[in-house]
Structure formats: C-alpha cells, structure tokens
Scaffold this active site. Sequence first.
Site: not given
Ligand code: DGL
Length: 242
Positions: A6-7, A39, A69-70, A174-176
């Site tokens: 993920d990011s 994103g 990460c979506n 979003c996984t956050h």
């Molecule tokens: N966890 C990422 C997601 O699910 C975060 C996106 C991001 O870094 O902007 O989209």
Amino acid sequence: MIGIFDSGIGGVTVFKEIKKELPNYKYIYYSDSYNNPYGEKSRQELEMITSNIVKYLINQGCKIIVIACNTASTICKEYLRDRYDIPIIAIEPAYKMVYDYNYSGKTLILGTKGTLNSNNFKELYHKYDNHNTVIYECNGLANLIENNKQEEIVKYLNDNLKQFLGVSNVVLGCTHYPLIKKEIKDVLGNVNFFDGSKGVVKQLKKVTQEINLEESNYSLKFIDTSNDLKKEDRFLEILKAS
Ligand code: DGL
C-alpha cells in the site's frame, strides 16, 4: 511467502483481516509511504511505482501479491496482471456489499481522486447502483491519516462530511479510512461501514488453495520506503489492537 503493499501503513486494515484468517504463512508488508499519496498521481506514475514493487516482492520470494490499496488496485491491476505471471489480488471499494446487505440505505462512498475516477470504479458503481448514493473525493485525507495528523483529520471530517449527515451506509474506499471510523462516526453518527478487506481475504484463501501455497510458521517482514522507523511500531500497534 505472500507480499502485500500500500502507499503506507493503511493496508494494515487489510492485513489484519488476512492475519486473522490465514495466520500460517510468511508475509512481507511493503509500506510505500515515500510515494504517499497515490490518490493524486497519474496512471503512468502509478504503473511505474507499483510495477517496481511487484518486481521487488517477487524477487523476495513472494508467490502471491495483494494490492492493499484501492487506488493502485483500481488503476493498475490489469497492467500488473498482464506483466507478472503470479496471482495478484486486488482490493475494490465495497459497494457490492451495500447492494447485498443494505440496498435501500442512503449511501456515501469515500475514496481518493484516483480511485473514484478510474474505469474500474465507474463500472462497479454502475453495476451495483442503488440510486441512493453520493460519491465524495477525499483529497488529502489518506495523507493526513498516514502521517497521524489527528487534529487535522478531525477538522477535515467536520469541514467536509457534515453535508452528508443522514446517510446510513459509508463505503470506505481507501484502506487508510478504516483507521478513522471513530472520527467519521463522530461526524455522521452511527453509520454502517463497508470496506473491501473481507473480499480480499476470501480471494486470498481461494488462491492459496489453488496454488497449494505451503503453510509455515507466521512471520512478517515490514518494509517502509520513507525509512521512518516509527512506521513499523505504529503498524504493529494497530495490528495488535482489537
Ligand atoms: N490506501 C490507499 C488507498 O486505498 C491510499 C491512497 C493514497 O495514497 O492516496 O487508496
């Protein structure tokens, strides 16, 4: 070994579910916080970034990759699957769950700009449209969560989500975002949350059986690209909390 990325640490919300259901495997969690937020990045940038991560995880011995990460999933999953001959499991915003469990409920979908503008998301939305849904791009929110900016998160939610008071379903696209359920409830009240982690676990179980991935003692290697030593502690703390 199973590789997850993920990011940043947000994908811990997915890994937590994975660990509960599939505890007997070796894992690498790749937290690409250096490149957070995904994103607001272009498709080309994301393809390059995620392709390098997948290559790295394969070189480390991973037999399955989970995109936790979506944004990366909705934008890059086909690109990555075309290039790498390894099962790649991709999370998606849990809008189908609304269709299955509370179809008539007024629904708010939250996600990043990248996710909500992707063709994959648009397809999903039109397929499961309950005609009672609003979509909201939470620009900047994942970054605040990644950097644990508690006060700014509360302000962001108050400034941006109050207008949606009255919704009963909230899709955390979003996984956050599952990390701030409590703060979202403080603004929107007792809503039902939907996120894609259960879908990922279901897929992952299926694939481990299909490829006969050998079970072993649990282990986790955590990598963070911004070399912030506090990230791993925070990740493990969230993982431990019930
Ligand atoms: N966890 C990422 C997601 O699910 C975060 C996106 C991001 O870094 O902007 O989209």
